[in-house]
Design a protein around this motif. Structure first.
Motif, PDB file in Angstrom:
ATOM      1  N   PRO A  91       0.803  -1.223   0.000  1.00 57.96           N
ATOM      2  CA  PRO A  91       0.000   0.000   0.000  1.00 57.96           C
ATOM      3  C   PRO A  91       0.843   1.284   0.000  1.00 57.96           C
ATOM      4  N   ALA A  92       2.061   1.220   0.498  1.00 57.96           N
ATOM      5  CA  ALA A  92       2.936   2.401   0.531  1.00 57.96           C
ATOM      6  C   ALA A  92       3.326   2.857  -0.870  1.00 57.96           C
ATOM      7  N   LEU A  93       3.283   1.947  -1.821  1.00 57.35           N
ATOM      8  CA  LEU A  93       3.683   2.285  -3.189  1.00 57.35           C
ATOM      9  C   LEU A  93       2.723   3.269  -3.850  1.00 57.35           C
ATOM     10  N   THR A  94       1.505   3.377  -3.332  1.00 53.49           N
ATOM     11  CA  THR A  94       0.529   4.310  -3.899  1.00 53.49           C
ATOM     12  C   THR A  94       0.291   5.531  -3.009  1.00 53.49           C
TER      13      THR A  94
ATOM     14  N   ALA B 179       5.566  -3.795  -8.823  1.00 57.07           N
ATOM     15  CA  ALA B 179       5.842  -2.672  -9.723  1.00 57.07           C
ATOM     16  C   ALA B 179       5.897  -1.386  -8.915  1.00 57.07           C
ATOM     17  N   GLY B 180       6.854  -0.538  -9.237  1.00 59.80           N
ATOM     18  CA  GLY B 180       6.999   0.745  -8.552  1.00 59.80           C
ATOM     19  C   GLY B 180       7.852   0.701  -7.304  1.00 59.80           C
TER      20      GLY B 180
END
Length: 193
Positions: A57-60, A80-81
């Motif tokens: 969730p930190a990626l967004t 991804a990311g």
């Protein structure tokens, strides 16, 4: 280096709300990255260690939650990311070796739910369990145990009241109670005086 888990829980023992959110998010006094003693806790930390469920969730997020920490993630695939400097490994023992090799002497914030904490505790890699007990009752949600074994031997190090009515309790983890010398309980009406 010490590996320190810090999590919040309701007064009735739930680490998540009934809908699955971390307990802390239900507290009206919660301010992300600022409240409930998190700033003081992070002062001595140089790394964050977590499971994939906590990491993804930190990626967004609009802001990266760990700007000053080295990040280590237990996961079998690289989402991804994911920033290039994030270390990812699907084997907890191997990830722990990578973490120790990279450590410069600071502590490690073990972030995640009870399963992640139990995984590293089973490897003997949990030094402190810090609980923030919230003045809330949930009635349902995820409990800290049984994922983290009720056999875990805890030794009280400190406690303090936090603004908003929460209480921080810090325990040193000393292995399993079965590894500790046996002691008979002394409970009788006379012992309670």
């Amino acid at each position: 280096m010490q590996i320190r888990a810090r999590m919040s829980m309701s007064a009735d023992g739930y680490v998540t709300t009934p809908s699955g959110w971390p307990a802390l998010t239900a507290d009206p006094a919660f301010v992300s990255g600022e409240s409930h003693g998190i700033r003081e806790f992070l002062e001595g930390c140089e790394a964050a260690l977590m499971g994939r469920t906590t990491f993804e969730p930190a990626l967004t997020n609009n802001r990266w939650p760990w700007p000053s920490l080295n990040v280590f993630v237990l996961g079998s695939r690289r989402p991804a990311g994911t920033p290039d400097d994030v270390v990812l490994d699907g084997d907890p023992a191997r990830l722990l070796e990578k973490l120790r090799a990279a450590n410069q002497g600071g502590d490690v914030h073990l972030i995640g739910g009870p399963r992640t904490i139990a995984t590293f505790s089973a490897l003997g890699a949990l030094d402190k369990l810090e609980l923030v007990v919230l003045p809330l009752l949930f009635g349902d949600g995820m409990r800290l145990t049984p994922a983290l074994s009720p056999d875990t031997a805890l030794v009280l190090e400190s406690e303090r009241a936090l603004p908003g009515g929460s209480v921080e309790i810090v325990y040193a983890v000393r292995g399993r109670t079965s590894d500790s010398p046996a002691r008979d309980a002394d409970w009788s009406p006379a012992s309670q005086r």
